[in-house]
Every structure is written in structure tokens, then in C-alpha cells.
Enzyme design. Structure first.
Site, PDB file in Angstrom:
ATOM      1  N   LYS A 161      18.682   7.478 -38.840  1.00 51.87           N
ATOM      2  CA  LYS A 161      17.358   8.089 -39.007  1.00 51.87           C
ATOM      3  C   LYS A 161      16.527   7.380 -40.065  1.00 51.87           C
ATOM      4  CE  LYS A 161      18.903  11.424 -42.406  1.00 51.87           C
ATOM      5  NZ  LYS A 161      19.673  12.626 -42.639  1.00 51.87           N
TER       6      LYS A 161
ATOM      7  N   ARG B 260      21.953  23.137 -48.435  1.00 53.10           N
ATOM      8  CA  ARG B 260      21.108  22.783 -47.310  1.00 53.10           C
ATOM      9  C   ARG B 260      21.658  23.587 -46.135  1.00 53.10           C
ATOM     10  NH1 ARG B 260      19.853  16.677 -45.420  1.00 53.10           N
ATOM     11  NH2 ARG B 260      21.361  17.215 -43.818  1.00 53.10           N
TER      12      ARG B 260
HETATM   13  C1  LIG Z   1      20.826  12.020 -43.135  1.00 52.87           C
HETATM   14  C2  LIG Z   1      22.142  12.653 -42.966  1.00 52.87           C
HETATM   15  C3  LIG Z   1      23.298  11.951 -43.306  1.00 52.87           C
HETATM   16  C4  LIG Z   1      23.290  10.557 -43.892  1.00 52.87           C
HETATM   17  O1  LIG Z   1      23.056  10.584 -45.278  1.00 52.87           O
HETATM   18  P1  LIG Z   1      23.143   9.259 -46.156  1.00 52.87           P
HETATM   19  O2  LIG Z   1      22.980   9.732 -47.549  1.00 52.87           O
HETATM   20  O3  LIG Z   1      22.032   8.361 -45.731  1.00 52.87           O
HETATM   21  O4  LIG Z   1      24.462   8.648 -45.918  1.00 52.87           O
HETATM   22  C5  LIG Z   1      24.516  12.583 -43.078  1.00 52.87           C
HETATM   23  N1  LIG Z   1      24.575  13.827 -42.568  1.00 52.87           N
HETATM   24  C6  LIG Z   1      23.480  14.537 -42.244  1.00 52.87           C
HETATM   25  C7  LIG Z   1      23.609  15.901 -41.694  1.00 52.87           C
HETATM   26  C8  LIG Z   1      22.228  13.969 -42.428  1.00 52.87           C
HETATM   27  O5  LIG Z   1      21.130  14.676 -42.102  1.00 52.87           O
END
Ligand SMILES: *Cc1c(COP(=O)(O)O)cnc(C)c1O
Length: 354
Positions: free
Chosen positions: A36, A131
Site C-alpha cells: 500500500k 487500532r
Molecule cells: C500497513 C499495514 C502493515 C504494514 O506496516 P509496515 O509498518 O509498513 O510494515 C501491516 N499490517 C497492516 C494491517 C497494515 O495496515
């Protein structure tokens, strides 16, 4: 490509993907490559796959549909909890998704059944970062409600650290996930294949060997893209931090006072800015602004260039200590994750492999 634009060094990304995979596999951890941060930009996705990453994750169904249309057949998971309004698309295009709401899982079950598919879910557990996720003491209750659903495979549990609350993973909080999975397995007589215990910020814990045994998956974005642990911004061993570069073009250079003159009200961002009077300074403006992306996450590559601020369309810099910059020069910037994420989503910023 005309500026503003950014370039990706595919070789470096492929290397980063292979290196992170190696570090994780050595500790028994599978990597889901999170894309993403670059809006699932296809050359980056291909680089991850070529680096040996076998599973992808993105938070937006639109990105995932685009990848499917481009012919990517590898497993892809939806990372953001699905909206009820998108479950049909989710079961069509995603192998699995992260979930915390019984109603949404039931809707996924219905949608998957209607198209003759089985949809995998990772149940998200809240372990302090605040979260998404089910409170740990509610997990068994949720399992009771979803365990018999047709067309749903409870693949495992997941959790998030270092996102909203900045909470770091520890042996104690990752162990909660492992213990919960054992309880589920014993109570419901099933095997949970995946314990997705973290993201890039959890890599140091793994490298120190302090992760609770049983965690067997990480979902990693920034660690591959930028080679960094987001919780400390420290480089990860053996990775490149400069696979991406943003270029912007200089449209004005003038010597000006360093403090504004005249009566001061709120600026374009609604703030009352303060200035230090450093006397006259050479300033440059580049054609790049807050409408293009989060400029606070930019770091000039050229020595002596200091970003002072930005308006919607102008990046204002002090270049008194820098050499060789003219109107028409392109300036190169490293992007922190928030900058990478926002500039890669901008329709004004072109992206290309190097
Ligand atoms: C964006 C996201 C990640 C990746 O996080 P990083 O810090 O870029 O490794 C992992 N899990 C979820 C649910 C995310 O939304």
C-alpha cells in the site's frame, strides 16, 4: 518524465525483499509483502515477488483489483477491515482478509458462498496499540459465532503494533496471541495455520530472538520499501534505504529576508508561523506542494538544501549553503514512508522504474 516524478531502483527493491525474507525465514517467519505504501505500483509489486515474497497485502480493494487485472495471480490479502459495501469484490479478488467484526465475517461468508469460494480470515486481536482488533477476552466468543460459517476458513490470528499507539511488540504481548491460538485450537479442535504477529516495527524484536515462539508471519511494508524500522527509523541490516527518489524542479531562486515583513495573520495552513531572523538568505522554490503529497516527509539529497516550508504548490527551501542549483535544476529527495505513500497516490506525480 517531467517533474515532479519519482523513480524506483528495482534492483535495490528486489534485494530488500530477498533480504527481509531471509532474515524472517531464518526465524521461522513467513513474509506478507505490504504494497500500500506505493499504491501497489506494479513494478514494485513484481520486484517483491521476484525477491521471493509469496504473499501480498494491501489495504485498498481498488489496488488489488488493478493487480488482478494486470495478471498478478499470487495470494493477496486485504489488510484494512472490509467495508460491508465491498465484501463481494473482496471475496472475488482476495484470498483472505483481516477481520474483527462478526457481522462483516458473516457477510464475507455469504458472498463467498454465492461465488463458490472459500475466504480465509485472520482475526485481528487488540494488544495495546488501539487500532483494529478484538479485545483478547472477547476472542473466544467471536470464534464461537464464526466457527461454523460456510465458505470461511479461520486461517489464524493477527495483531498490529507501532501504528496508532506506537506500542512496541514484546515477548509478553506477542505471547498473548500464541496463547489465544492454543486455546482456540483446543476448544474448537482446529489448527490455526497463521499467527501474524506484526509489521516492520516488530523486526528488531525478532532479530533479538525475543519474539514469542509460535508467531510465524509478519506483514511488512516499510521494512522492504525503505529498509527501515518505523519505530526507530533505524536501517534494517543488509537493506537499502534509497530505493526511491523524488525529483522536483526549481522555478525561482532569489535572495530574500528570512523573516516575513508586514502584519502577520494565519498562513495557508491556518497556522500562525514563527520565523527566526537569519538575515538575507538565498531561497529556492520548487514546483511541488502539499497538494502533491506530505512534504514534511521529504529529505533533500543535496547537501546544504534545507526545506523551510510549503504551500499547496510551492516547496520553499534555503539553499544558501548549497552549490550549483539554478532555475530549471531538478532537486532529488528521499521520502519517508508518509511521503512515499502520499506522493505515490498523487495524480500529479509520475512514477517510473529507474
Ligand atoms: C500497513 C499495514 C502493515 C504494514 O506496516 P509496515 O509498518 O509498513 O510494515 C501491516 N499490517 C497492516 C494491517 C497494515 O495496515
Amino acid at each position: 518524465m517531467n517533474p515532479p516524478c519519482f523513480y524506483v531502483d528495482i534492483e535495490k527493491l528486489r534485494h530488500n525483499a530477498a533480504q527481509i525474507k531471509k532474515l524472517c525465514n531464518q526465524k521461522g517467519i513467513e513474509v506478507m509483502g505490504v504494497i500500500k505504501g506505493v499504491c501497489a505500483f506494479l513494478p514494485v509489486v513484481r520486484a517483491m515477488l521476484e525477491g521471493g515474497i509469496g504473499k501480498l497485502g494491501d489495504s485498498r480493494i481498488k489496488n488489488i483489483v488493478r493487480l488482478r487485472n494486470a495478471g498478478i495471480r499470487d495470494p493477496i490479502y486485504l489488510l484494512r477491515l472490509p467495508m460491508l459495501s465491498e465484501v463481494e469484490e473482496v471475496v472475488l479478488h482476495c484470498d483472505g482478509s483481516l477481520n474483527s467484526e462478526v457481522g462483516s465475517i458473516k457477510a464475507l461468508s455469504e458472498a463467498a458462498k454465492a461465488v463458490g469460494k472459500t475466504h480465509k480470515i485472520l482475526l485481528m486481536v487488540e494488544l495495546g496499540d488501539l487500532r483494529e482488533g478484538i479485545m483478547p477476552h472477547h476472542v473466544m466468543k467471536v470464534m464461537e459465532e464464526i466457527v461454523g460459517l460456510p465458505s470461511i476458513e479461520v486461517e489464524g490470528l493477527g495483531t498490529n503494533f507501532g501504528c496508532y499507539g506506537g506500542v512496541l511488540a514484546s515477548f509478553a504481548n506477542t505471547k498473548i496471541l500464541v496463547d489465544l491460538s492454543r486455546e482456540i485450537e483446543e476448544t474448537f479442535g482446529l489448527r490455526l495455520k497463521t499467527l501474524s504477529g506484526g509489521n516492520s516495527s516488530t523486526i528488531p524484536l525478532m532479530l533479538q530472538g525475543d519474539l514469542a515462539p509460535g508467531i510465524n508471519q509478519y506483514r511488512i511494508g516499510e521494512g522492504i520499501l525503505l529498509g527501515r524500522d518505523p519505530s526507530s527509523l533505524k536501517p534494517l541490516p543488509g537493506t537499502y534505504q534509497d530505493a526511491f527518489v523524488l525529483e522536483a524542479e526549481v522555478i525561482e531562486i532569489k535572495t530574500k529576508p528570512s523573516a516575513p515583513s508586514g502584519e502577520v495573520g494565519l498562513n495557508v495552513h491556518g497556522d500562525a508561523p514563527r520565523f527566526q531572523d537569519r538575515g538575507p538568505r538565498v531561497r529556492a522554490i520548487a514546483a511541488l506542494g502539499t497538494q502533491d503529497g506530505i512534504v514534511e516527509g521529504l529529505r533533500p539529497r543535496v547537501e546544504g538544501v534545507e526545506i523551510l516550508g510549503a504551500s499547496s504548490d510551492h516547496l520553499i527551501m534555503d539553499i544558501t549553503e548549497a552549490d550549483g542549483i539554478e532555475v530549471g535544476s531538478t532537486l532529488a529527495f528521499d521520502m519517508e514512508y508518509r511521503a512515499l505513500m502520499s506522493f505515490s497516490a498523487s495524480p500529479y506525480v509520475a512514477k517510473s522504474p529507474m
